[in-house]
Design a protein around this motif. Structure first.
Motif, PDB file in Angstrom:
ATOM      1  N   LEU A 232       0.611  -1.381   0.199  1.00 30.81           N
ATOM      2  CA  LEU A 232      -0.491  -0.143   0.230  1.00 30.81           C
ATOM      3  C   LEU A 232       0.971   1.408  -0.238  1.00 30.81           C
ATOM      4  O   LEU A 232       0.426   2.030  -0.719  1.00 30.81           O
ATOM      5  N   ILE A 233       1.545   1.585   0.749  1.00 32.74           N
ATOM      6  CA  ILE A 233       2.856   2.395   0.169  1.00 32.74           C
ATOM      7  C   ILE A 233       3.518   2.657  -0.096  1.00 32.74           C
ATOM      8  O   ILE A 233       3.678   4.242  -1.144  1.00 32.74           O
ATOM      9  N   HIS A 234       3.907   1.666  -1.265  1.00 27.48           N
ATOM     10  CA  HIS A 234       4.699   1.729  -2.590  1.00 27.48           C
ATOM     11  C   HIS A 234       2.960   2.183  -3.515  1.00 27.48           C
ATOM     12  O   HIS A 234       3.861   2.916  -4.281  1.00 27.48           O
ATOM     13  N   ILE A 235       2.203   1.484  -3.338  1.00 24.08           N
ATOM     14  CA  ILE A 235       1.180   1.499  -4.649  1.00 24.08           C
ATOM     15  C   ILE A 235       0.400   3.015  -4.959  1.00 24.08           C
ATOM     16  O   ILE A 235       0.450   3.518  -5.415  1.00 24.08           O
ATOM     17  N   THR A 236       0.868   3.434  -3.340  1.00 20.84           N
ATOM     18  CA  THR A 236       0.729   4.700  -3.293  1.00 20.84           C
ATOM     19  C   THR A 236       1.610   5.996  -4.075  1.00 20.84           C
ATOM     20  O   THR A 236       1.081   7.054  -4.152  1.00 20.84           O
ATOM     21  N   ALA A 237       2.876   5.705  -3.489  1.00 25.05           N
ATOM     22  CA  ALA A 237       4.128   6.448  -4.042  1.00 25.05           C
ATOM     23  C   ALA A 237       3.353   6.828  -5.590  1.00 25.05           C
ATOM     24  O   ALA A 237       4.084   7.464  -6.207  1.00 25.05           O
TER      25      ALA A 237
END
Length: 85
Positions: A71-76
Motif C-alpha cells: 500500500l505504501i508503494h502503490i501510493t507512491a
C-alpha cells in the motif's frame, strides 16, 4: 463449503504472490509497477483471509506487513503518476 472457499482464496493469494516474485525475478515487471504492487496487495489480502480463518497468526502478521508495504508503494506510484500528468 466455507473451508473450500477459504482454501481457494489462500491458494489464489499464494499464486499471485509467487507470480509477482517470479515475474520480477525474470525482469518481466519491475517492483515499481502498479501490476507488481497489485499482485502483492491482493495476494496478501487473500492469504491473510486464509491464515486468520485457520488461526495461523504468525503468517497473518507477515501478510499484514506485506500488505502495508504494498500500500505504501502503490501510493507512491500513484502520486508519481499524478506529478507527470
Amino acid at each position: 463449503m466455507t473451508d473450500l472457499i477459504v482454501d481457494l482464496l489462500g491458494w489464489t493469494g499464494s499464486i499471485m504472490l509467487v507470480t509477482a516474485y517470479w515475474l520480477n525475478s525474470k525482469n518481466r515487471i519491475s517492483a515499481q509497477t502498479l501490476l507488481y504492487q497489485l499482485l502483492n496487495i491482493l495476494g496478501s489480502l487473500l492469504l491473510m483471509t486464509n491464515t486468520i480463518y485457520y488461526g495461523a497468526y504468525p503468517s497473518s502478521s507477515v501478510n499484514i506487513v506485506w500488505l502495508l508495504i504494498g500500500l505504501i508503494h502503490i501510493t507512491a506510484i500513484l502520486k508519481n503518476r499524478h506529478k507527470t500528468i
